[in-house]
Design an enzyme around this catalytic site. Structure first.
Site, PDB file in Angstrom:
ATOM      1  N   CYS A 136      30.037  45.298   4.471  1.00 48.33           N
ATOM      2  CA  CYS A 136      30.938  44.153   4.339  1.00 48.33           C
ATOM      3  C   CYS A 136      31.075  43.433   5.689  1.00 48.33           C
ATOM      4  O   CYS A 136      31.110  44.061   6.741  1.00 48.33           O
ATOM      5  CB  CYS A 136      32.329  44.629   3.906  1.00 48.33           C
ATOM      6  SG  CYS A 136      32.411  45.050   2.158  1.00 48.33           S
ATOM      7  N   ARG A 162      30.409  46.963  -5.805  1.00 43.63           N
ATOM      8  CA  ARG A 162      29.969  47.938  -4.800  1.00 43.63           C
ATOM      9  C   ARG A 162      30.960  49.104  -4.726  1.00 43.63           C
ATOM     10  O   ARG A 162      30.614  50.200  -4.335  1.00 43.63           O
ATOM     11  CB  ARG A 162      29.876  47.264  -3.428  1.00 43.63           C
ATOM     12  CG  ARG A 162      28.874  46.127  -3.374  1.00 43.63           C
ATOM     13  CD  ARG A 162      28.779  45.568  -1.992  1.00 43.63           C
ATOM     14  NE  ARG A 162      28.684  46.671  -1.047  1.00 43.63           N
ATOM     15  CZ  ARG A 162      29.003  46.540   0.240  1.00 43.63           C
ATOM     16  NH1 ARG A 162      29.427  45.391   0.716  1.00 43.63           N
ATOM     17  NH2 ARG A 162      28.896  47.559   1.063  1.00 43.63           N
ATOM     18  N   ASP A 215      41.402  50.050   4.221  1.00 45.79           N
ATOM     19  CA  ASP A 215      40.851  49.661   2.916  1.00 45.79           C
ATOM     20  C   ASP A 215      41.936  49.342   1.894  1.00 45.79           C
ATOM     21  O   ASP A 215      41.625  48.871   0.798  1.00 45.79           O
ATOM     22  CB  ASP A 215      39.937  50.766   2.363  1.00 45.79           C
ATOM     23  CG  ASP A 215      38.714  50.962   3.222  1.00 45.79           C
ATOM     24  OD1 ASP A 215      38.027  51.986   3.063  1.00 45.79           O
ATOM     25  OD2 ASP A 215      38.452  50.106   4.085  1.00 45.79           O
ATOM     26  N   LYS A 234      33.516  56.538  -3.540  1.00 47.80           N
ATOM     27  CA  LYS A 234      32.313  55.888  -2.961  1.00 47.80           C
ATOM     28  C   LYS A 234      32.075  56.436  -1.558  1.00 47.80           C
ATOM     29  O   LYS A 234      30.953  56.810  -1.215  1.00 47.80           O
ATOM     30  CB  LYS A 234      32.524  54.392  -2.892  1.00 47.80           C
ATOM     31  CG  LYS A 234      31.553  53.646  -1.972  1.00 47.80           C
ATOM     32  CD  LYS A 234      31.744  52.158  -1.956  1.00 47.80           C
ATOM     33  CE  LYS A 234      32.759  51.669  -0.991  1.00 47.80           C
ATOM     34  NZ  LYS A 234      32.308  51.497   0.409  1.00 47.80           N
ATOM     35  N   ASN A 235      33.136  56.500  -0.760  1.00 49.33           N
ATOM     36  CA  ASN A 235      32.975  56.840   0.655  1.00 49.33           C
ATOM     37  C   ASN A 235      32.831  58.333   0.915  1.00 49.33           C
ATOM     38  O   ASN A 235      32.568  58.729   2.048  1.00 49.33           O
ATOM     39  CB  ASN A 235      34.107  56.224   1.476  1.00 49.33           C
ATOM     40  CG  ASN A 235      33.989  54.701   1.519  1.00 49.33           C
ATOM     41  OD1 ASN A 235      32.970  54.135   1.095  1.00 49.33           O
ATOM     42  ND2 ASN A 235      35.020  54.036   1.975  1.00 49.33           N
ATOM     43  N   ARG A 279      30.649  45.397  13.020  1.00 47.80           N
ATOM     44  CA  ARG A 279      30.084  46.684  12.545  1.00 47.80           C
ATOM     45  C   ARG A 279      29.045  47.234  13.536  1.00 47.80           C
ATOM     46  O   ARG A 279      27.890  47.485  13.195  1.00 47.80           O
ATOM     47  CB  ARG A 279      29.475  46.548  11.151  1.00 47.80           C
ATOM     48  CG  ARG A 279      30.283  45.831  10.103  1.00 47.80           C
ATOM     49  CD  ARG A 279      31.653  46.410   9.808  1.00 47.80           C
ATOM     50  NE  ARG A 279      31.702  47.718   9.227  1.00 47.80           N
ATOM     51  CZ  ARG A 279      31.673  47.960   7.909  1.00 47.80           C
ATOM     52  NH1 ARG A 279      31.512  46.965   7.070  1.00 47.80           N
ATOM     53  NH2 ARG A 279      31.787  49.176   7.435  1.00 47.80           N
TER      54      ARG A 279
HETATM   55  C1  EPZ Z   1      33.956  53.540   7.022  1.00 48.59           C
HETATM   56  O1  EPZ Z   1      33.349  52.450   7.675  1.00 48.59           O
HETATM   57  C2  EPZ Z   1      34.110  53.099   5.564  1.00 48.59           C
HETATM   58  N1  EPZ Z   1      32.793  52.828   4.984  1.00 48.59           N
HETATM   59  C3  EPZ Z   1      34.962  51.833   5.499  1.00 48.59           C
HETATM   60  O2  EPZ Z   1      35.136  51.500   4.113  1.00 48.59           O
HETATM   61  C4  EPZ Z   1      36.325  52.142   6.104  1.00 48.59           C
HETATM   62  O3  EPZ Z   1      37.101  50.961   6.116  1.00 48.59           O
HETATM   63  C5  EPZ Z   1      36.159  52.661   7.539  1.00 48.59           C
HETATM   64  O4  EPZ Z   1      35.258  53.796   7.565  1.00 48.59           O
HETATM   65  C6  EPZ Z   1      37.513  53.103   8.066  1.00 48.59           C
HETATM   66  O5  EPZ Z   1      37.462  53.350   9.403  1.00 48.59           O
HETATM   67  C7  EPZ Z   1      32.083  53.856   4.448  1.00 48.59           C
HETATM   68  O6  EPZ Z   1      32.505  54.996   4.457  1.00 48.59           O
HETATM   69  C8  EPZ Z   1      30.762  53.491   3.827  1.00 48.59           C
HETATM   70  P1  EPZ Z   1      34.356  53.205  11.439  1.00 48.59           P
HETATM   71  P2  EPZ Z   1      32.723  52.658   9.169  1.00 48.59           P
HETATM   72  O7  EPZ Z   1      33.125  53.670  12.094  1.00 48.59           O
HETATM   73  O8  EPZ Z   1      32.179  54.043   9.273  1.00 48.59           O
HETATM   74  C9  EPZ Z   1      34.151  50.540  15.366  1.00 48.59           C
HETATM   75  C10 EPZ Z   1      35.203  50.086   2.239  1.00 48.59           C
HETATM   76  O9  EPZ Z   1      35.824  49.054   1.955  1.00 48.59           O
HETATM   77  N2  EPZ Z   1      32.828  51.138  15.608  1.00 48.59           N
HETATM   78  O10 EPZ Z   1      35.482  54.173  11.224  1.00 48.59           O
HETATM   79  O11 EPZ Z   1      31.827  51.531   9.456  1.00 48.59           O
HETATM   80  C11 EPZ Z   1      34.161  49.634  14.131  1.00 48.59           C
HETATM   81  O12 EPZ Z   1      33.688  48.340  14.453  1.00 48.59           O
HETATM   82  C12 EPZ Z   1      34.606  50.251   3.625  1.00 48.59           C
HETATM   83  O13 EPZ Z   1      35.006  51.055   1.457  1.00 48.59           O
HETATM   84  C13 EPZ Z   1      32.205  50.905  16.831  1.00 48.59           C
HETATM   85  O14 EPZ Z   1      32.733  50.211  17.693  1.00 48.59           O
HETATM   86  O15 EPZ Z   1      34.037  52.525  10.033  1.00 48.59           O
HETATM   87  C14 EPZ Z   1      35.610  49.634  13.724  1.00 48.59           C
HETATM   88  O16 EPZ Z   1      36.305  48.692  14.500  1.00 48.59           O
HETATM   89  C15 EPZ Z   1      34.901  49.066   4.528  1.00 48.59           C
HETATM   90  N3  EPZ Z   1      30.980  51.452  17.055  1.00 48.59           N
HETATM   91  C16 EPZ Z   1      36.078  51.041  14.109  1.00 48.59           C
HETATM   92  O17 EPZ Z   1      35.102  51.560  15.032  1.00 48.59           O
HETATM   93  C17 EPZ Z   1      30.351  52.241  16.128  1.00 48.59           C
HETATM   94  O18 EPZ Z   1      29.238  52.742  16.411  1.00 48.59           O
HETATM   95  C18 EPZ Z   1      36.148  51.997  12.927  1.00 48.59           C
HETATM   96  O19 EPZ Z   1      34.898  51.939  12.255  1.00 48.59           O
HETATM   97  C19 EPZ Z   1      30.997  52.472  14.885  1.00 48.59           C
HETATM   98  C20 EPZ Z   1      32.244  51.913  14.656  1.00 48.59           C
END
Ligand code: EPZ
Length: 418
Positions: free
Chosen positions: A115, A397, A305, A22-23, A120
């Site tokens: 989610c 999803r 995850d 998916k990702n 987020r």
């Molecule tokens: C991706 O989410 C995945 N989703 C998530 O999978 C996965 O858990 C995550 O990466 C792992 O880090 C998809 O690929 C669609 P991040 P993403 O940006 O991109 C903070 C699943 O279950 N952050 O790496 O949203 C954020 O709040 C899903 O398949 C900011 O502060 O994750 C988090 O604490 C859930 N500002 C940390 O960074 C931003 O602009 C890592 O988030 C963006 C993120």
């Protein structure tokens, strides 16, 4: 609000074919907006989030034919403002920004969904696009952006590691002028898959999988065919299913190299792990898993995850363990539901203290997000009695054909549609 009725305890065992990731599929679908020639993508998983992403692309004017593979032609891309009701459904919508600004010079979308495992935020995405030359205003929960000419390559030092923001930068820099360097980049295998896809179509992206990615902007991309990698989180989920059932499962059509730390942790529980080029297997030899401490972090650290699945494993293991969640601030919503099933666990801030119990008992529980949902389903499979899981829409999803795959492994699971 569909629900699952699950009768346990069962021993899940046998073989399962892992679906496409998916990702990895989601960023590649939005990356297709950068390409004006037809492309064909294979191994796309049949998931709700994928369907939503396809609907968004079609609303933008993209031509899509869904057969065994996905044929996409973005040459007729014309809209820069897709409907908010679709954008709000998935987190991946954020990856529209780079390609639409590149192709049309403007974009106007609602805030993405995803989610409810944390706030987020999208500041890292927005700041990165501004560094590359976009003007972005946030008005009434809408992201309005425009760019005069092309994105201009720059050095971007990420203040913290973000999968999503790393992808946003890659999508904006691929057709930009000159060179973009991402420092403190995320290293997830899904990002590597995106870069492999774009490079196959003519991009010049180096260093993916390290914390420094170098993107040399190219003039245009060409069409072609690409196969998505397998889903490492689905693989890990089925391996945990065998661990909590003290049984054995073979996962086919998957790459064990993307799951090293998860396999190491499973070995620590006493599992016998075997791997091949495109498969991995687990055998517990009828033994209850030993408890194992988990701390989540950016790849190659332990994947967030897989956190809830390992919490369940620890909660039926023969020991005490600690689980620390360092990525999302609200990723323990499954805990109260497992307590209703007899789990012995204490939650304090971002830390879970687990004390394994011999068995769980059935209950009526509520699913809250994608990975919590599958954890409750696995708990229902090993609990004695009939477990009812409400609000299971989340699970579709991220897990293709989940009840069929589990039934083939011996689960007694029935979906009640409302
Ligand atoms: C991706 O989410 C995945 N989703 C998530 O999978 C996965 O858990 C995550 O990466 C792992 O880090 C998809 O690929 C669609 P991040 P993403 O940006 O991109 C903070 C699943 O279950 N952050 O790496 O949203 C954020 O709040 C899903 O398949 C900011 O502060 O994750 C988090 O604490 C859930 N500002 C940390 O960074 C931003 O602009 C890592 O988030 C963006 C993120």
């Amino acid at each position: 609000m569909d629900k699952f009725i699950i009768k346990g305890p069962v021993k899940l065992k046998g073989q399962v074919i892992i679906s496409g990731s998916k990702n990895a599929a989601l960023p590649i679908l939005f990356a297709s907006l950068l390409i004006k020639e037809p492309i064909e993508i294979k191994n796309i998983p049949k998931l709700k989030d994928i369907d939503i992403a396809i609907k968004i692309l079609i609303k933008l004017g993209v031509n899509i034919k869904k057969k065994k593979t996905l044929r996409i032609d973005s040459s007729s891309l014309l809209r820069y403002n897709p409907p908010s009701y679709l954008i709000k459904l998935i987190r991946a919508s954020i990856w529209i920004l780079g390609p639409l600004l590149t192709r049309l010079g403007k974009v106007n979308i609602a805030f993405p969904g995803g989610c409810s495992i944390g706030n987020r935020p999208i500041d890292l995405h927005i700041n990165s696009l501004q560094i590359l030359g976009a003007k972005i205003n946030i008005k009434k929960n809408h992201i309005q952006g425009y760019i005069k000419k092309k994105f201009q390559g720059k050095i971007i030092r990420m203040k913290n590691v973000s999968v999503g923001a790393t992808i946003t930068i890659i999508l904006a820099a691929t057709l930009a002028c000159s060179i973009t360097i991402i420092e403190n980049a995320a290293k997830e295998p899904e990002i590597k898959d995106l870069a492999n896809f774009l490079n196959k179509m003519g991009a010049n992206i180096q260093g993916v999988g390290t914390n420094k990615i170098i993107i040399k902007g190219v003039k245009k991309l060409k069409g072609g065919i690409y196969t998505i990698i397998s889903d490492r989180i689905e693989t890990g989920t089925f391996l945990v299913a065998a661990a909590i059932c003290k049984s054995k499962i073979l996962c086919k059509n998957t790459n064990p190299n993307d799951l090293n730390i998860v396999l190491q942790k499973l070995k620590k529980t006493g599992a016998e792990i075997k791997t091949g080029k495109n498969w991995c297997s687990i055998n517990m030899h009828g033994q209850r898993p030993k408890s194992v401490n988990i701390t989540t972090g950016p790849y190659p650290k332990f994947p967030t995850d897989m956190q809830s699945q390992f919490a369940l494993l620890n909660l039926v293991s023969n020991g005490i363990s600690i689980i620390k969640e360092n990525i999302f601030e609200n990723r323990f919503m499954y805990v109260p539901e497992l307590i209703r099933m007899g789990a012995n666990v204490i939650l304090k801030n971002n830390m879970l203290k687990c004390k394994g119990v011999k068995s769980l008992s059935s209950a009526e529980v509520m699913a809250t997000d994608l990975r919590s949902s599958v954890t409750l389903v696995l708990a229902g499979c090993i609990a004695s009695g009939i477990t009812i899981i409400n609000n299971i829409s989340h699970i579709d999803r991220g897990y293709e054909n989940i009840e069929n795959k589990l039934s083939n492994l011996g689960a007694h699971i029935q979906r009640i549609k409302y």
